[in-house]
Design a protein around this motif. Sequence first.
Motif, short mmCIF file in Angstrom:
data_model
loop_
_atom_site.label_atom_id
_atom_site.label_comp_id
_atom_site.label_asym_id
_atom_site.label_seq_id
_atom_site.Cartn_x
_atom_site.Cartn_y
_atom_site.Cartn_z
N HIS A 69 0.85 -1.19 0.00
CA HIS A 69 0.00 0.00 0.00
C HIS A 69 0.88 1.24 0.00
N HIS A 71 1.18 4.02 1.82
CA HIS A 71 1.67 4.81 2.96
C HIS A 71 3.19 4.94 2.88
N ASP A 73 5.70 4.90 4.93
CA ASP A 73 6.64 3.97 5.57
C ASP A 73 6.83 2.70 4.73
N HIS A 74 5.99 2.52 3.70
CA HIS A 74 6.12 1.37 2.80
C HIS A 74 6.62 1.78 1.42
N HIS A 144 -7.74 -0.67 6.04
CA HIS A 144 -6.67 0.30 6.25
C HIS A 144 -7.08 1.54 5.45
N ASP A 165 -0.21 -4.20 6.91
CA ASP A 165 -1.03 -3.32 7.75
C ASP A 165 -2.52 -3.55 7.55
N HIS A 196 -4.33 -0.66 12.72
CA HIS A 196 -3.18 -1.56 12.78
C HIS A 196 -3.45 -2.71 13.72
ZN LIG Z 1 -0.07 1.72 6.49
#
Ligand SMILES: [Zn+2]
Length: 260
Positions: A69, A71, A73-74, A144, A165, A196
Amino acid sequence: MVSELSDTITFLGTAGARFVVARQLLASGGAWLTLGSTQILLDPGPGSLVQTAKRKLDPVKLDAIILSHKHLDHSGDINIMIEAMTDGGIKHRGTVFAPSDALDQDPVILSYLRPYPQDIQILTEDGTYTINDVSFRTPVRHKHPVETYGFIFETPRHTFSWITDTRYFENLAGHYKGDLLVINVVRLKAGATLDHLSLPEAKSIIEELKPRVAILTHFGMTMWRAKPWELAGELSEETGVYVIAARDGLKFDLTQLERY
Ligand SMILES: [Zn+2]
């Protein structure tokens, strides 16, 4: 004949959520999967390029980059990793897999890079995809804020799943049967955020699935402060499943699964 090929997962980061990522208390480079001769990068978050260089992994050898996905942090390093996989766009190679909203709406993959890989494939619920002799499925859309999928990978040697997530939902576990379960556990306690998984939810998923081994990763601050390796030890005792906490740089060889 016994094959000499093996399957390994190298954790280029174990950070989850904003604070641990923003302060780089843990790295956030995603995971490098070497599945036989196939090389896959999963969720190249911030620092993925630096982490691959540090671990002497060569992005030009990647067969695919998979994004669960969009976001940050990914996805933070997805553009530079696409450029690296294609040797700066010179080699038209590799496949990028991503949910449609990573490309269409407020996209995280830059337009000018899109012709670089050989192919860009859109992830959908219950999709099946192949990369050489490896296949993977995205069994269910996660709960999410953006379009998110987890994965079940199948190699000629192993089946393993990765619950990325999501908020907990009914029959989440039922979608992810495998010999090995990797699970993103951001929070120590349930209830504080709905988006989460927390440790008690991870425990019930592990109890239901009974994989040979479960690996916890993607730690938020509350998990990190509680020492994930100690929590994993407790979960092992409570569930009867061998549970370990990933750490930055851990290389897990799936042949170890036969021991459990
Ligand atoms: Zn996420």
